[in-house]
Scaffold this motif. Structure first.
Motif, PDB file in Angstrom:
ATOM      1  N   GLU A   1       0.858  -1.186   0.000  1.00 20.12           N
ATOM      2  CA  GLU A   1       0.000   0.000   0.000  1.00 20.12           C
ATOM      3  C   GLU A   1       0.897   1.240   0.000  1.00 20.12           C
ATOM      4  N   PRO A   2       0.840   2.086  -1.040  1.00 14.75           N
ATOM      5  CA  PRO A   2       1.773   3.231  -1.163  1.00 14.75           C
ATOM      6  C   PRO A   2       1.798   4.148   0.050  1.00 14.75           C
TER       7      PRO A   2
ATOM      8  N   THR B   1      -7.947   6.348  16.143  1.00 13.96           N
ATOM      9  CA  THR B   1      -7.403   7.585  16.704  1.00 13.96           C
ATOM     10  C   THR B   1      -5.924   7.736  16.362  1.00 13.96           C
ATOM     11  N   LEU B   2      -5.173   6.644  16.521  1.00 10.17           N
ATOM     12  CA  LEU B   2      -3.737   6.696  16.252  1.00 10.17           C
ATOM     13  C   LEU B   2      -3.445   6.999  14.787  1.00 10.17           C
ATOM     14  N   ARG B   3      -4.115   6.289  13.872  1.00  8.68           N
ATOM     15  CA  ARG B   3      -3.839   6.499  12.451  1.00  8.68           C
ATOM     16  C   ARG B   3      -4.267   7.903  11.994  1.00  8.68           C
ATOM     17  N   ALA B   4      -5.278   8.460  12.624  1.00  8.86           N
ATOM     18  CA  ALA B   4      -5.659   9.838  12.298  1.00  8.86           C
ATOM     19  C   ALA B   4      -4.554  10.804  12.705  1.00  8.86           C
ATOM     20  N   ARG B   5      -3.983  10.581  13.883  1.00  8.00           N
ATOM     21  CA  ARG B   5      -2.891  11.432  14.352  1.00  8.00           C
ATOM     22  C   ARG B   5      -1.639  11.262  13.494  1.00  8.00           C
ATOM     23  N   GLN B   6      -1.479  10.066  12.940  1.00  7.97           N
ATOM     24  CA  GLN B   6      -0.319   9.807  12.086  1.00  7.97           C
ATOM     25  C   GLN B   6      -0.557  10.248  10.644  1.00  7.97           C
ATOM     26  N   ALA B   7      -1.744  10.786  10.385  1.00  8.71           N
ATOM     27  CA  ALA B   7      -2.105  11.332   9.066  1.00  8.71           C
ATOM     28  C   ALA B   7      -2.075  10.277   7.961  1.00  8.71           C
ATOM     29  N   ILE B   8      -2.425   9.036   8.321  1.00  7.28           N
ATOM     30  CA  ILE B   8      -2.589   8.009   7.291  1.00  7.28           C
ATOM     31  C   ILE B   8      -3.901   8.295   6.563  1.00  7.28           C
ATOM     32  N   PRO B   9      -3.917   8.367   5.240  1.00  8.99           N
ATOM     33  CA  PRO B   9      -5.172   8.631   4.519  1.00  8.99           C
ATOM     34  C   PRO B   9      -6.231   7.588   4.852  1.00  8.99           C
ATOM     35  N   LEU B  10      -7.466   8.045   5.007  1.00  5.53           N
ATOM     36  CA  LEU B  10      -8.534   7.142   5.428  1.00  5.53           C
ATOM     37  C   LEU B  10      -8.766   6.023   4.415  1.00  5.53           C
ATOM     38  N   ASP B  11      -8.723   6.343   3.124  1.00  6.91           N
ATOM     39  CA  ASP B  11      -8.974   5.293   2.137  1.00  6.91           C
ATOM     40  C   ASP B  11      -7.900   4.199   2.208  1.00  6.91           C
ATOM     41  N   SER B  12      -6.657   4.596   2.473  1.00  8.12           N
ATOM     42  CA  SER B  12      -5.584   3.610   2.625  1.00  8.12           C
ATOM     43  C   SER B  12      -5.797   2.765   3.875  1.00  8.12           C
ATOM     44  N   LEU B  13      -6.198   3.420   4.943  1.00  6.65           N
ATOM     45  CA  LEU B  13      -6.444   2.707   6.201  1.00  6.65           C
ATOM     46  C   LEU B  13      -7.534   1.659   6.017  1.00  6.65           C
TER      47      LEU B  13
ATOM     48  N   ILE C   1      -7.207  -2.474   6.409  1.00 11.70           N
ATOM     49  CA  ILE C   1      -7.967  -3.250   7.390  1.00 11.70           C
ATOM     50  C   ILE C   1      -8.775  -4.345   6.695  1.00 11.70           C
ATOM     51  N   ARG C   2      -9.277  -4.057   5.517  1.00 18.22           N
ATOM     52  CA  ARG C   2     -10.051  -5.077   4.795  1.00 18.22           C
ATOM     53  C   ARG C   2      -9.174  -6.265   4.379  1.00 18.22           C
ATOM     54  N   LEU C   3      -7.868  -6.075   4.372  1.00 21.58           N
ATOM     55  CA  LEU C   3      -6.978  -7.211   4.111  1.00 21.58           C
ATOM     56  C   LEU C   3      -7.086  -8.263   5.206  1.00 21.58           C
ATOM     57  N   ASP C   4      -7.572  -7.833   6.389  1.00 19.95           N
ATOM     58  CA  ASP C   4      -7.734  -8.792   7.490  1.00 19.95           C
ATOM     59  C   ASP C   4      -8.642  -9.946   7.070  1.00 19.95           C
ATOM     60  N   PHE C   5      -9.697  -9.620   6.311  1.00 18.03           N
ATOM     61  CA  PHE C   5     -10.616 -10.682   5.900  1.00 18.03           C
ATOM     62  C   PHE C   5      -9.907 -11.688   4.991  1.00 18.03           C
ATOM     63  N   THR C   6      -9.139 -11.167   4.033  1.00 16.89           N
ATOM     64  CA  THR C   6      -8.428 -12.058   3.109  1.00 16.89           C
ATOM     65  C   THR C   6      -7.497 -12.994   3.867  1.00 16.89           C
ATOM     66  N   VAL C   7      -6.724 -12.424   4.790  1.00 18.98           N
ATOM     67  CA  VAL C   7      -5.768 -13.241   5.551  1.00 18.98           C
ATOM     68  C   VAL C   7      -6.509 -14.228   6.449  1.00 18.98           C
TER      69      VAL C   7
ATOM     70  N   ILE D   1     -11.525  22.512   1.188  1.00 18.63           N
ATOM     71  CA  ILE D   1     -10.201  22.228   1.765  1.00 18.63           C
ATOM     72  C   ILE D   1     -10.279  21.001   2.660  1.00 18.63           C
ATOM     73  N   ARG D   2     -11.332  20.944   3.493  1.00 20.12           N
ATOM     74  CA  ARG D   2     -11.467  19.809   4.421  1.00 20.12           C
ATOM     75  C   ARG D   2     -11.681  18.490   3.687  1.00 20.12           C
ATOM     76  N   SER D   3     -12.377  18.535   2.554  1.00 18.74           N
ATOM     77  CA  SER D   3     -12.680  17.298   1.835  1.00 18.74           C
ATOM     78  C   SER D   3     -11.629  16.945   0.795  1.00 18.74           C
ATOM     79  N   SER D   4     -10.645  17.823   0.620  1.00 13.51           N
ATOM     80  CA  SER D   4      -9.627  17.571  -0.400  1.00 13.51           C
ATOM     81  C   SER D   4      -8.779  16.378  -0.006  1.00 13.51           C
ATOM     82  N   THR D   5      -8.457  15.548  -1.022  1.00 15.27           N
ATOM     83  CA  THR D   5      -7.606  14.385  -0.763  1.00 15.27           C
ATOM     84  C   THR D   5      -6.150  14.672  -1.089  1.00 15.27           C
ATOM     85  N   ARG D   6      -5.872  15.878  -1.602  1.00 12.56           N
ATOM     86  CA  ARG D   6      -4.492  16.213  -1.937  1.00 12.56           C
ATOM     87  C   ARG D   6      -3.677  16.361  -0.662  1.00 12.56           C
TER      88      ARG D   6
END
Length: 381
Positions: free
Chosen positions: A33-34, A79-91, A95-101, A205-210
């Motif tokens: 995941e980039p 909460t942690l991933r939000a603070r780490q600024a991981i993009p929500l779509d990536s997160l 997590i959905r990989l959990d089902f595959t595994v 600005i708030r909804s921008s994914t850039r």
């Protein structure tokens, strides 16, 4: 195997014995995941969270499964991933990989699972992962909102110091630059919009994914200011990501402020340009496009109406002559060429010269001289 709860619970118990391999398989997928590969997350962090997640999911999947640990983990992870600024779509994708595994492990032939048993519980496995995703997402968004609100409050505090009635000292400018994490000597663009439009821009600005775009917002009553660092030294076209914020509305952009200390003047310019725009304006407008009307308005406010250098004296000629003279002068000031003016008006070059000379005779202003031409440009509507 029978269809009893014990059969399912036995399979879950056998899957727990594969926890290390599940974690490693998950980690190998995550690093593809980039956003995760480019983040500052450590392998140890990811491994620890993976162990906790798969353990909690397997506990929840038992016949008498308890979701307490999984629910708690969803809150801390979101909460942690939000603070780490991981993009929500990536997160969410990770997590959905959990089902595959999970499913690959449960259906591994070496675990000797009854295929019919797997089919009957497939929905439960998916529902457990999906509920976890939803909970993580909710806590992520809650934390991001809190972070954005805190950042906005902090930005307002320091921007209010920048725009305070008393010009900030060198020490205060250093503190503002440090708090906003911008170079004090850098270049900044400043745009102004009407207050109602400003609310729409803030939503965009708030909804921008850039990522990487930093835009500060400041409310100045009737106008909203938007300030962002730029590598440009002269204003050209706005970057697409910035320009798109102002789609469908009027926005005034000031000349580039060279240094944080000059953002005050740029803000004043943007507001003045915005005030000068007609009510039905749309699109991005710069000082180059409105300097004449802005300058004319400011001169009039001080009683220095340059029209008084022209129109009272032109009343000494006939109305038809006055109309022809003004049309010729206006066209010449637009083209800067006697030849282009004569072609535009479909008259002889000497006729153009005669009318310009007549204008000089009546007003004393020679529009072929740059100094006089500048005064006449500001005098004419």
């Amino acid at each position: 195997m029978s269809e009893s709860g014990g059969s399912w619970d036995g399979l879950i118990a056998r899957a727990r014995g594969r926890l290390p391999s599940m974690v490693e398989r998950f980690l190998s997928k995550v690093m593809a995941e980039p956003a995760y590969a480019a983040s500052s997350l450590t392998a140890e962090d990811l491994r620890q969270r993976s162990v906790q997640t798969f353990t909690a999911m397997l506990d929840a999947l038992r016949t008498d499964g308890d979701t307490t640990a999984l629910t708690s983990l969803a809150e801390s992870l979101g909460t942690l991933r939000a603070r780490q600024a991981i993009p929500l779509d990536s997160l969410v994708r990770v997590i959905r990989l959990d089902f595959t595994v999970l499913w690959d492990t449960l259906s591994d032939p070496s675990l000797d699972a009854d295929p019919a048993l797997l089919v009957r519980h497939a929905g439960r496995v998916w529902s457990t992962v999906d509920t976890f995703v939803t909970q993580v997402q909710e806590h992520y968004l809650t934390e991001r909102s809190a972070i954005q609100l805190a950042n906005a409050d902090l930005q307002r505090h320091y921007l209010s110091q920048l725009f305070a009635p008393v010009r900030p000292t060198e020490a205060v400018l250093d503190r503002i630059a440090g708090a906003l994490r911008v170079p004090r000597s850098g270049n900044f663009c400043v745009a102004a919009t009407a207050k109602d439009d400003g609310m729409a821009v803030q939503r965009r600005i708030r909804s921008s994914t850039r990522r990487g775009d930093v835009v500060f917002t400041y409310d100045m009553g009737h106008h909203t200011l938007f300030i962002w660092p730029t590598a440009e030294v002269a204003l050209g076209k706005l970057p697409p990501g910035i320009s798109a914020l102002f789609d469908g509305m009027a926005a005034a952009v000031a000349p580039v402020a060279r240094g944080l200390a000059n953002v005050r003047e740029a803000a004043a310019a943007a507001r003045e340009i915005m005030t000068d725009l007609p009510m039905d304006s749309s699109g991005i407008t710069t000082l180059l496009e409105r300097w004449k009307t802005v300058a004319r308005h400011q001169l009039c406010l001080t009683g220095c109406d340059l029209g008084q250098l022209v129109f009272p004296y032109l009343h000494m000629c006939t109305e038809l002559e006055r109309e022809k003279i003004l049309k010729t002068v206006t066209t010449y000031l637009e083209t800067g060429s006697l030849g282009d003016t004569s072609r535009a008006l479909d008259c002889h070059r000497n006729t153009v010269l005669n009318r310009l000379n007549a204008f000089q005779k009546y007003t004393g202003l020679d529009v072929q001289r740059p100094h006089d031409a500048a005064a006449v440009i500001l005098a004419l509507p």
